[in-house]
Scaffold this motif. Sequence first.
Motif, PDB file in Angstrom:
ATOM      1  N   MET A   1      34.035  28.434  11.068  1.00 56.70           N
ATOM      2  CA  MET A   1      32.807  28.099  10.380  1.00 56.70           C
ATOM      3  C   MET A   1      32.184  29.327   9.735  1.00 56.70           C
ATOM      4  SD  MET A   1      31.035  25.549   9.682  1.00 56.70           S
ATOM      5  CE  MET A   1      29.458  24.916   9.309  1.00 56.70           C
ATOM      6  N   SER A   2      32.382  30.485  10.319  1.00 55.24           N
ATOM      7  CA  SER A   2      31.775  31.689   9.767  1.00 55.24           C
ATOM      8  C   SER A   2      32.380  32.058   8.417  1.00 55.24           C
ATOM      9  CB  SER A   2      31.914  32.849  10.741  1.00 55.24           C
ATOM     10  OG  SER A   2      33.271  33.161  10.926  1.00 55.24           O
ATOM     11  N   ILE A   3      33.626  31.659   8.154  1.00 57.71           N
ATOM     12  CA  ILE A   3      34.235  31.955   6.849  1.00 57.71           C
ATOM     13  C   ILE A   3      33.524  31.173   5.753  1.00 57.71           C
ATOM     14  CG2 ILE A   3      36.060  30.216   6.936  1.00 57.71           C
ATOM     15  CD1 ILE A   3      36.851  33.635   5.779  1.00 57.71           C
ATOM     16  N   TYR A   4      33.079  29.951   6.067  1.00 54.39           N
ATOM     17  CA  TYR A   4      32.346  29.157   5.075  1.00 54.39           C
ATOM     18  C   TYR A   4      30.971  29.754   4.814  1.00 54.39           C
ATOM     19  CZ  TYR A   4      36.020  25.737   5.821  1.00 54.39           C
ATOM     20  OH  TYR A   4      37.228  25.114   5.907  1.00 54.39           O
ATOM     21  N   LEU A   5      30.336  30.226   5.860  1.00 59.36           N
ATOM     22  CA  LEU A   5      29.038  30.869   5.680  1.00 59.36           C
ATOM     23  C   LEU A   5      29.180  32.155   4.877  1.00 59.36           C
ATOM     24  CD1 LEU A   5      27.452  30.323   9.197  1.00 59.36           C
ATOM     25  CD2 LEU A   5      26.941  29.114   7.076  1.00 59.36           C
ATOM     26  N   MET A   6      30.251  32.896   5.126  1.00 63.57           N
ATOM     27  CA  MET A   6      30.488  34.109   4.361  1.00 63.57           C
ATOM     28  C   MET A   6      30.743  33.765   2.893  1.00 63.57           C
ATOM     29  SD  MET A   6      33.292  37.112   4.711  1.00 63.57           S
ATOM     30  CE  MET A   6      34.456  36.269   3.679  1.00 63.57           C
ATOM     31  N   LEU A   7      31.471  32.674   2.661  1.00 66.23           N
ATOM     32  CA  LEU A   7      31.720  32.236   1.285  1.00 66.23           C
ATOM     33  C   LEU A   7      30.411  31.931   0.570  1.00 66.23           C
ATOM     34  CD1 LEU A   7      33.730  31.274  -0.926  1.00 66.23           C
ATOM     35  CD2 LEU A   7      33.584  29.027   0.117  1.00 66.23           C
ATOM     36  N   LEU A   8      29.524  31.206   1.240  1.00 65.37           N
ATOM     37  CA  LEU A   8      28.233  30.883   0.618  1.00 65.37           C
ATOM     38  C   LEU A   8      27.358  32.124   0.433  1.00 65.37           C
ATOM     39  CD1 LEU A   8      27.325  27.504   2.327  1.00 65.37           C
ATOM     40  CD2 LEU A   8      27.986  27.893  -0.032  1.00 65.37           C
ATOM     41  N   ARG A   9      27.394  33.034   1.404  1.00 69.88           N
ATOM     42  CA  ARG A   9      26.614  34.266   1.277  1.00 69.88           C
ATOM     43  C   ARG A   9      27.147  35.142   0.162  1.00 69.88           C
ATOM     44  NH1 ARG A   9      26.534  36.509   7.103  1.00 69.88           N
ATOM     45  NH2 ARG A   9      28.483  35.580   6.696  1.00 69.88           N
ATOM     46  N   THR A  10      28.459  35.230   0.048  1.00 66.73           N
ATOM     47  CA  THR A  10      29.072  36.109  -0.941  1.00 66.73           C
ATOM     48  C   THR A  10      28.893  35.576  -2.353  1.00 66.73           C
ATOM     49  OG1 THR A  10      30.734  36.711   0.692  1.00 66.73           O
ATOM     50  CG2 THR A  10      31.224  37.259  -1.569  1.00 66.73           C
ATOM     51  N   THR A  11      29.017  34.269  -2.518  1.00 64.33           N
ATOM     52  CA  THR A  11      28.995  33.705  -3.866  1.00 64.33           C
ATOM     53  C   THR A  11      27.635  33.196  -4.287  1.00 64.33           C
ATOM     54  OG1 THR A  11      29.697  31.562  -2.998  1.00 64.33           O
ATOM     55  CG2 THR A  11      31.410  33.057  -3.760  1.00 64.33           C
ATOM     56  N   GLY A  12      26.843  32.739  -3.348  1.00 64.09           N
ATOM     57  CA  GLY A  12      25.500  32.268  -3.676  1.00 64.09           C
ATOM     58  C   GLY A  12      25.503  31.031  -4.553  1.00 64.09           C
ATOM     59  N   VAL A  13      24.773  31.106  -5.651  1.00 64.37           N
ATOM     60  CA  VAL A  13      24.586  29.980  -6.553  1.00 64.37           C
ATOM     61  C   VAL A  13      25.886  29.634  -7.279  1.00 64.37           C
ATOM     62  CG1 VAL A  13      23.290  29.233  -8.595  1.00 64.37           C
ATOM     63  CG2 VAL A  13      22.169  30.560  -6.834  1.00 64.37           C
ATOM     64  N   LEU A  14      26.765  30.603  -7.418  1.00 59.92           N
ATOM     65  CA  LEU A  14      28.033  30.390  -8.128  1.00 59.92           C
ATOM     66  C   LEU A  14      28.844  29.251  -7.521  1.00 59.92           C
ATOM     67  CD1 LEU A  14      29.293  31.859 -10.520  1.00 59.92           C
ATOM     68  CD2 LEU A  14      30.585  33.225  -8.904  1.00 59.92           C
ATOM     69  N   PHE A  15      28.788  29.106  -6.215  1.00 58.95           N
ATOM     70  CA  PHE A  15      29.502  28.030  -5.543  1.00 58.95           C
ATOM     71  C   PHE A  15      29.001  26.674  -6.004  1.00 58.95           C
ATOM     72  CE2 PHE A  15      29.705  24.958  -2.052  1.00 58.95           C
ATOM     73  CZ  PHE A  15      31.077  24.898  -1.864  1.00 58.95           C
ATOM     74  N   PHE A  16      27.691  26.514  -6.103  1.00 53.67           N
ATOM     75  CA  PHE A  16      27.123  25.227  -6.496  1.00 53.67           C
ATOM     76  C   PHE A  16      27.355  24.936  -7.979  1.00 53.67           C
ATOM     77  CE2 PHE A  16      24.776  26.375  -2.654  1.00 53.67           C
ATOM     78  CZ  PHE A  16      25.086  25.264  -1.883  1.00 53.67           C
ATOM     79  N   VAL A  17      27.398  25.978  -8.807  1.00 55.35           N
ATOM     80  CA  VAL A  17      27.721  25.794 -10.224  1.00 55.35           C
ATOM     81  C   VAL A  17      29.168  25.322 -10.363  1.00 55.35           C
ATOM     82  CG1 VAL A  17      28.021  26.994 -12.436  1.00 55.35           C
ATOM     83  CG2 VAL A  17      26.020  27.464 -11.031  1.00 55.35           C
ATOM     84  N   ALA A  18      30.073  25.953  -9.625  1.00 55.57           N
ATOM     85  CA  ALA A  18      31.481  25.549  -9.672  1.00 55.57           C
ATOM     86  C   ALA A  18      31.660  24.139  -9.128  1.00 55.57           C
ATOM     87  CB  ALA A  18      32.335  26.533  -8.875  1.00 55.57           C
ATOM     88  N   LEU A  19      30.931  23.804  -8.085  1.00 55.34           N
ATOM     89  CA  LEU A  19      30.997  22.462  -7.514  1.00 55.34           C
ATOM     90  C   LEU A  19      30.497  21.420  -8.514  1.00 55.34           C
ATOM     91  CD1 LEU A  19      31.672  20.880  -4.913  1.00 55.34           C
ATOM     92  CD2 LEU A  19      29.273  21.144  -4.288  1.00 55.34           C
ATOM     93  N   ALA A  20      29.391  21.717  -9.192  1.00 59.68           N
ATOM     94  CA  ALA A  20      28.854  20.790 -10.195  1.00 59.68           C
ATOM     95  C   ALA A  20      29.828  20.617 -11.356  1.00 59.68           C
ATOM     96  CB  ALA A  20      27.506  21.298 -10.700  1.00 59.68           C
TER      97      ALA A  20
END
Length: 110
Positions: A1-20
């Motif tokens: 689970m910590s890898i997912y949190l690190m992914l969100l911390r590292t990428t920030g808003v970029l993750f949600f833009v890519a998801l959209a």
Amino acid sequence: MSIYLMLLRTTGVLFFVALACSVIGGLSNAALLALINQGLSATEAQRWQLAWQFALLALLMLGTRTLSQSLFMAMGQRCKAELRRKLVQQVADAGYADLNSTACRVPSAF
């Protein structure tokens, strides 16, 4: 689970833009299939209108898919770089005795 949190911390808003972008690309793909199905029973005049809609949807799908795949790839590279940086920092902070004992327990680690 910590890898997912690190992914969100590292990428920030970029993750949600890519998801959209990914979701929009999938929805435009479904709309293209519906448009093709509609075009099979359309009249000649309706086909020209459907052709323009098809072209716009195809460009939308191409753009959003390309953008989402590029963003997800960049996020993956960024996360790998962060993991490598943390590993190098941990090795640099470890004492010689710790490194030696780890190397003796797991010979394939080094």
